[in-house]
Scaffold this active site. Structure first.
Site, PDB file in Angstrom:
ATOM      1  N   GLY A 242      -1.325   1.860   0.113  1.00  0.00           N
ATOM      2  CA  GLY A 242      -2.299   1.998   0.814  1.00  0.00           C
ATOM      3  C   GLY A 242      -3.461   3.108   0.479  1.00  0.00           C
ATOM      4  O   GLY A 242      -3.123   3.751  -0.608  1.00  0.00           O
ATOM      5  N   SER A 243      -4.031   3.760   1.387  1.00  0.00           N
ATOM      6  CA  SER A 243      -4.762   4.700   1.187  1.00  0.00           C
ATOM      7  C   SER A 243      -4.304   5.930   1.035  1.00  0.00           C
ATOM      8  O   SER A 243      -2.981   6.293   1.705  1.00  0.00           O
ATOM      9  CB  SER A 243      -6.077   4.942   2.377  1.00  0.00           C
ATOM     10  OG  SER A 243      -5.267   5.259   3.601  1.00  0.00           O
ATOM     11  N   GLY A 247      -0.569   7.556   3.449  1.00  0.00           N
ATOM     12  CA  GLY A 247       0.491   8.184   2.864  1.00  0.00           C
ATOM     13  C   GLY A 247       0.893   9.442   3.286  1.00  0.00           C
ATOM     14  O   GLY A 247       2.049   9.643   3.672  1.00  0.00           O
ATOM     15  N   GLU A 264       2.649   4.113  -2.836  1.00  0.00           N
ATOM     16  CA  GLU A 264       1.416   3.686  -3.867  1.00  0.00           C
ATOM     17  C   GLU A 264       0.053   3.991  -3.312  1.00  0.00           C
ATOM     18  O   GLU A 264      -0.186   2.823  -2.409  1.00  0.00           O
ATOM     19  CB  GLU A 264       1.625   2.295  -4.506  1.00  0.00           C
ATOM     20  CG  GLU A 264       2.893   1.903  -5.101  1.00  0.00           C
ATOM     21  CD  GLU A 264       3.061   2.550  -6.754  1.00  0.00           C
ATOM     22  OE1 GLU A 264       2.123   3.211  -6.924  1.00  0.00           O
ATOM     23  OE2 GLU A 264       4.090   2.437  -7.366  1.00  0.00           O
ATOM     24  N   CYS A 298      -6.602  -0.354  -6.494  1.00  0.00           N
ATOM     25  CA  CYS A 298      -6.425   0.939  -6.666  1.00  0.00           C
ATOM     26  C   CYS A 298      -6.648   1.487  -7.944  1.00  0.00           C
ATOM     27  O   CYS A 298      -6.949   2.644  -8.062  1.00  0.00           O
ATOM     28  CB  CYS A 298      -5.050   1.272  -6.301  1.00  0.00           C
ATOM     29  SG  CYS A 298      -3.806   0.259  -7.010  1.00  0.00           S
TER      30      CYS A 298
END
Length: 511
Positions: A242-243, A247, A264, A298
């Protein structure tokens, strides 16, 4: 160029219902207040029940029971489950791609490519099931053997994002299963139908090969469900995609309970274009990396750092290519750019374009909505190019949309410095026919990203290599290479067969 005919709500909902039924999902048993929507028209596909945070405890208990049985199964036999999953994915490739198109807005070839990636990781994991190698090291003591062994870890929690609603789950799940782990999946709230379909195929494969019940589970839910999974002491590894903002929350919370996390996160990916670059190849590589998936990977290209001798010609080529991109219904043949996932994504893109103008940038292609009359609840945007002379604040930030900045550079060292001068470190590339420049870019003093390419774009990684990045991208690695080690625990073993008891480092402790 645009496609003007957008399917109706009734058409898309009927397609979704028929597709999930073929994949073994009984929507009638899952009805609830939560709505699955399609970015193709911004309207509802189905209504579903969600699991709240209270469901996590029971799911973890079931997963731990399954793990205790699964870890005793030999790894090659565990591979049989993943092999069967790969066969079912192959059989239902088009149906699963249809759901990805409906829920994410990917064009058909990209949606089918995502399912192919799932099939490929299953192939990889089946081979891996016979290659979970340890090492034997020389002992300093006579009559001793020193070695390391790898063992199943436990329950793996997978939290995935909307943009790869199936592939990221498969990267984690296929590898975790052959490593002997059980899996609990909290997918994106935006892609529940794809998640249920993947879960149905794996449950079918599990039943056919006699794997333990509840070896893999899916929990549809909101942020509270994900937080409960992150905080649960019974989850050995949390793999979260995710963003960077997400994280920052997940990493410390897992660390606080001494769990493992595999993160990630975002990317602000750049391509350096040198004077020797093949501009035909370069243009094709940039356009796909920047505009493919409507810029919602991403690994999507966000920046082009072009030498001053080629920047004008390259910009002209990119502007020309962008002007020919067909935008519209992603499930219509010929479309190359589908919708953004929702209105917030479009608003972020528009705000970034406006801010870039304030910071000295010039919009040279794209920008703005299209098809709002045909689909007022959907957000189709023209992929945009902004020419700007410096890497300003907005350029250094990730905008998750088809927005590309083109910047100049004078020498390869300054280009590498620009590439590295952002918080993220996911993917990068250099377009060059100069071997020395290529080698410099991939060297110790080159790109600081986890993915460093030469003469291809920043997106489109293969499953054979470890996927992930550095800095605010999180540092995790998934998929191929030795990424499997994140899903296992390591033990160092010393075996004394000498009949004596010599101590390490020559210590004398004679009583």
């Amino acid at each position: 160029m645009t496609h003007h005919r957008i399917p109706t709500q009734a058409e898309l909902a009927a397609l979704a219902a028929a597709t999930v039924e073929r994949l073994g999902v009984d929507l009638g048993a899952l009805r609830g207040p939560a709505t699955a929507q399609s970015p193709i028209n911004g309207q509802a596909l189905s209504s579903l029940a969600w699991s709240g945070a209270e469901a996590v405890d029971d799911a973890v208990e079931r997963a731990q029971q399954a793990f205790r049985a699964w870890r005793t199964v030999p790894a090659p036999a565990r591979g049989a489950l993943v092999k069967r999953l790969g066969e079912l994915l192959t059989e239902h490739k088009d149906d699963l791609a249809t759901l990805i198109g409906l829920e994410v807005g990917k064009i058909t070839s990209e949606a089918r490519g995502e399912v192919q990636e799932m099939i490929d990781i299953c192939d990889f994991a089946v081979g891996l099931s016979r290659q979970l190698y340890g090492r034997t090291m020389p002992s300093e003591r006579p009559g001793h053997r020193l070695m390391e062994t790898w063992h199943p870890l436990g329950v793996v929690g997978v939290i995935s994002a909307f943009n790869f609603p199936a592939a990221v789950w498969s990267w984690n799940t296929a590898v975790a299963l052959v490593c002997g782990d059980s899996v609990i999946w909290k997918p994106s709230e935006l892609t529940p139908l794809t998640s249920l379909a993947c879960d149905a195929l794996l449950r079918r494969a599990s039943a056919e090969v006699g794997a333990p019940e509840h070896l893999s589970q899916v929990l549809l839910g909101g942020a509270d469900t994900g937080e409960a999974l992150v905080d649960h002491a019974g989850v050995a590894l949390v793999s979260a995609t995710g963003s960077t903002r997400m994280g920052r929350a997940v990493g410390p919370r897992v660390a606080a309970r001494f769990g493992r996390s595999l993160l990630e996160l975002g990317g602000n990916n750049a391509a350096v274009v040198t004077p020797s670059a093949d501009l035909d190849l370069t243009t094709r590589g940039i356009v796909f990396a920047a505009a493919g998936t409507a810029g919602q990977r991403c690994t999507s290209m966000r920046r082009v750092i072009a030498h001053t001798s080629v920047i004008d010609e390259l910009t002209d080529r990119l502007v020309s290519a962008y002007g020919r991109l067909p935008i519209g219904d992603p499930m219509t043949a010929g479309t190359l750019v589908g919708p953004l996932i929702h209105g917030r994504a479009y608003a972020a893109m528009d705000a970034a374009i406006q801010q870039a103008g304030v910071e000295g940038g010039k919009l040279v292609a794209g920008g703005g909505r299209v098809l709002q009359d045909e689909a007022p609840d959907a957000y189709y945007a023209r992929p945009a190019i902004v020419r700007i002379d410096a890497q300003t604040d907005i350029v250094a930030r990730e905008t998750f949309a088809p927005l590309l900045y083109v910047l100049p550079y004078q020498d390869i060292e300054s280009a590498i410095a620009l590439n590295n001068a952002v918080p993220h470190g996911l993917s990068s590339s250099v377009f060059t026919n100069d071997q020395a420049e290529a080698e410099l870019f991939v060297s110790d003093v080159g790109s600081d990203c986890g993915i460093v390419n030469v003469n291809i774009g920043t997106s489109g990684a293969e499953i054979g290599g470890a996927f992930g990045g550095e800095k605010e991208t999180g540092g995790g690695r998934e998929s191929g290479s030795d990424a499997w080690r994140a899903y296992m625990r390591r033990a160092t073993n010393t075996v004394n067969f000498s009949g004596e008891l010599p101590l390490a480092q020559g210590v004398d402790f004679t009583v």
